[in-house]
Design a protein around this motif. Structure first.
Motif, mmCIF file in Angstrom:
data_model
loop_
_atom_site.group_PDB
_atom_site.id
_atom_site.type_symbol
_atom_site.label_atom_id
_atom_site.label_comp_id
_atom_site.label_asym_id
_atom_site.label_seq_id
_atom_site.Cartn_x
_atom_site.Cartn_y
_atom_site.Cartn_z
ATOM 1 N N SER A 51 6.208 13.945 4.002
ATOM 2 C CA SER A 51 7.615 13.710 4.302
ATOM 3 C C SER A 51 8.405 15.002 4.121
ATOM 4 O O SER A 51 7.872 16.033 3.693
ATOM 5 N N ARG A 52 9.687 14.927 4.405
ATOM 6 C CA ARG A 52 10.556 16.087 4.193
ATOM 7 C C ARG A 52 10.537 16.532 2.733
ATOM 8 O O ARG A 52 10.664 17.714 2.426
ATOM 9 N N CYS A 53 10.324 15.593 1.810
ATOM 10 C CA CYS A 53 10.307 15.929 0.377
ATOM 11 C C CYS A 53 8.886 16.182 -0.113
ATOM 12 O O CYS A 53 8.623 16.087 -1.314
ATOM 13 N N TYR A 54 7.942 16.468 0.817
ATOM 14 C CA TYR A 54 6.598 16.941 0.484
ATOM 15 C C TYR A 54 5.689 15.852 -0.082
ATOM 16 O O TYR A 54 4.642 16.151 -0.635
ATOM 17 N N ARG A 55 6.079 14.591 0.083
ATOM 18 C CA ARG A 55 5.265 13.477 -0.392
ATOM 19 C C ARG A 55 4.325 13.019 0.720
ATOM 20 O O ARG A 55 4.752 12.789 1.850
ATOM 21 N N VAL A 56 3.046 12.871 0.369
ATOM 22 C CA VAL A 56 2.060 12.421 1.342
ATOM 23 C C VAL A 56 2.275 10.954 1.655
ATOM 24 O O VAL A 56 2.534 10.138 0.756
ATOM 25 N N ASP A 57 2.157 10.606 2.930
ATOM 26 C CA ASP A 57 2.313 9.225 3.360
ATOM 27 C C ASP A 57 1.053 8.442 3.008
ATOM 28 O O ASP A 57 0.027 8.559 3.672
ATOM 29 N N ILE A 58 1.122 7.639 1.951
ATOM 30 C CA ILE A 58 -0.008 6.801 1.549
ATOM 31 C C ILE A 58 0.411 5.326 1.509
ATOM 32 O O ILE A 58 -0.224 4.511 0.848
ATOM 33 N N GLY A 59 1.498 5.024 2.231
ATOM 34 C CA GLY A 59 1.951 3.640 2.305
ATOM 35 C C GLY A 59 3.178 3.398 1.453
ATOM 36 O O GLY A 59 3.294 3.926 0.341
ATOM 37 N N ASP A 60 4.077 2.581 1.964
ATOM 38 C CA ASP A 60 5.344 2.333 1.278
ATOM 39 C C ASP A 60 5.168 1.595 -0.049
ATOM 40 O O ASP A 60 6.016 1.684 -0.933
ATOM 41 N N ALA A 61 4.056 0.869 -0.177
ATOM 42 C CA ALA A 61 3.872 0.076 -1.393
ATOM 43 C C ALA A 61 3.354 0.894 -2.578
ATOM 44 O O ALA A 61 3.317 0.409 -3.697
#
Length: 424
Positions: free
Chosen positions: A367-377
């Motif tokens: 994401s823009r804040c450098y967090r890997v997309d591993i699911g919203d939950a």
């Protein structure tokens, strides 16, 4: 074996994670700071330890330190370090924005030693990372160290940098005959100096040039050849217009740009970082070659428009088949040592790729804040620092955006915790 639990674990005590550690300390979230740990695989903090030559300078202004562009009043600034060490007057008298690399390295160790609440653990190499799942939801991470100790965390930040790039043509050579820039200072002392050798440096950017220069004193009786694929060693692109692409504010603009345009921008900016040399150092190299030509002895040569198409061992020597891009001819050249200034693998680091496999991810998207997309939950988050050029711009691998990037990550850490408290 010991087991330790922390809230945030940052792997790698380099500039990226130290900037994050400072931002966490200065956030006012004392509980979060006291629950954060930084791991460093070595016994100390050193910046670019493989090429920490005494004469090498940082190519970025000291104002772009770990904190100043985010908080000019911070006690963790480079100027605060100089003042604390009694070196401020002398540094100011140098009249430069570009400290020696060893001085920036000293600054990083000083910051690590000056943290009040965030912990730093040395001699701690992360050997394996496993996600922790509960009812199919990622709730944290288990990091196993090389010594068998285990650290469990909720949020994980990987900031150890990219892996060294060793071109496939050199992969079959004996390890003692090939030195990558990331290991230069650790390895060059083991090379015998009691006989004349022929060392060949491969690569056209700053690290290759620095090793080419250093070999003249590190192997004083040897011949040194520098192979460059381009028409010749070239300056960094230093236009102030181009340099605006290293502003922290440019990250938003770049992130919102279509993927194909981002790729074009990165290609056009190669000579602003990856493929060039600092102009003053390039002048110094040319002067050295000029003096050798006029006064002797001629120990050095630069072969431009040249690439290595094959490499093999023949007895105690290495034979490199060199392709002259001007004539098309291929000729063998014998040498005793190959020194690689070939940079770093542009893929995600092996640690991140391995973790993606464990997560079942086909692609690593941040994401823009450098967090890997591993699911919203997911309750436990994974952040990547310094390897997101494709989405965040050329500056992501540099120190230019460290201060603001660390604030972006801290804001996300705190926002997630606040949201959870409200929903509880």
């Amino acid at each position: 074996m010991t087991v330790q639990d922390v809230g945030v674990l940052a792997i790698g005590a380099g500039p990226a994670n130290l900037a994050l550690a400072v931002a966490i300390e200065e956030s006012g979230a004392r509980e979060l700071a006291g629950d954060t740990l930084v791991l460093e695989q070595h016994e100390d903090v050193r910046w670019q330890r493989g090429t920490l030559m005494p004469w090498a300078r940082s190519q970025v202004s000291f104002i772009k330190d770990l904190v100043t562009l985010r908080n000019p009043r911070s006690r963790f600034s480079f100027l605060s370090f100089l003042h604390d060490q009694g070196r401020l007057d002398e540094f100011v008298n140098l009249g430069t924005f570009h400290p020696y690399r060893w001085e920036m390295s000293d600054y990083l160790q000083w910051v690590a030693s000056s943290l009040d609440r965030v912990g730093v653990r040395y001699d701690a190499r992360a050997a394996r990372i496993d996600p922790v799942r509960q009812d199919g939801v990622i709730t944290g991470w288990t990091v196993t160290l090389a010594n068998g100790d285990v650290i469990r965390c909720r949020d994980l930040v990987v900031g150890g940098g990219r892996d060294p790039h060793v071109p496939a043509v050199f992969a079959g050579l004996p390890a003692d005959k090939v030195v990558h820039s990331s290991q230069y200072l650790d390895r060059i002392g083991d090379v015998p100096k009691d006989r004349p050798l022929h060392a060949v440096v491969v690569g056209g950017a700053q690290s290759a040039a620095e090793m080419f220069y250093a070999l003249h004193s590190d192997l004083p009786d040897s011949q040194v050849t520098w192979l460059v694929r381009s028409i010749g060693p070239q300056n960094y692109q230093t236009s102030k217009f181009i340099n605006e692409a290293f502003f922290p504010s440019y990250v938003d603009e770049f992130y919102d740009t279509p993927e194909e345009v981002r790729a074009q921008i990165l290609d056009e900016m190669r000579f602003a970082n990856y493929a060039g040399l600092a102009p003053p150092f390039l002048d110094e190299l040319y002067t050295m070659l000029y003096q050798q030509k006029m006064l002797g002895p001629r120990r050095s040569s630069v072969r431009s428009m040249t690439e290595v198409v094959n490499a093999r061992q023949d007895g105690d020597e290495i034979v490199l088949d060199l392709h002259d891009r001007k004539t098309g001819k291929v000729e063998p050249v014998r040498c005793d040592l190959v020194v690689l200034g070939t940079g770093y693998d542009q893929r995600m680091p092996a640690m991140a790729r391995d973790l993606a496999d464990r997560l079942g991810l086909d692609d690593i998207a941040v994401s823009r804040c450098y967090r890997v997309d591993i699911g919203d939950a997911a309750w436990g988050a994974l952040y990547l620092q310094g390897v997101n050029e494709k989405t965040h711009g050329m500056s992501d691998s540099l120190i230019s955006v460290l201060a603001h990037r660390s604030q972006d990550i801290v804001n996300d850490l705190l926002a997630r915790r606040t949201a959870e408290l409200r929903s509880a």
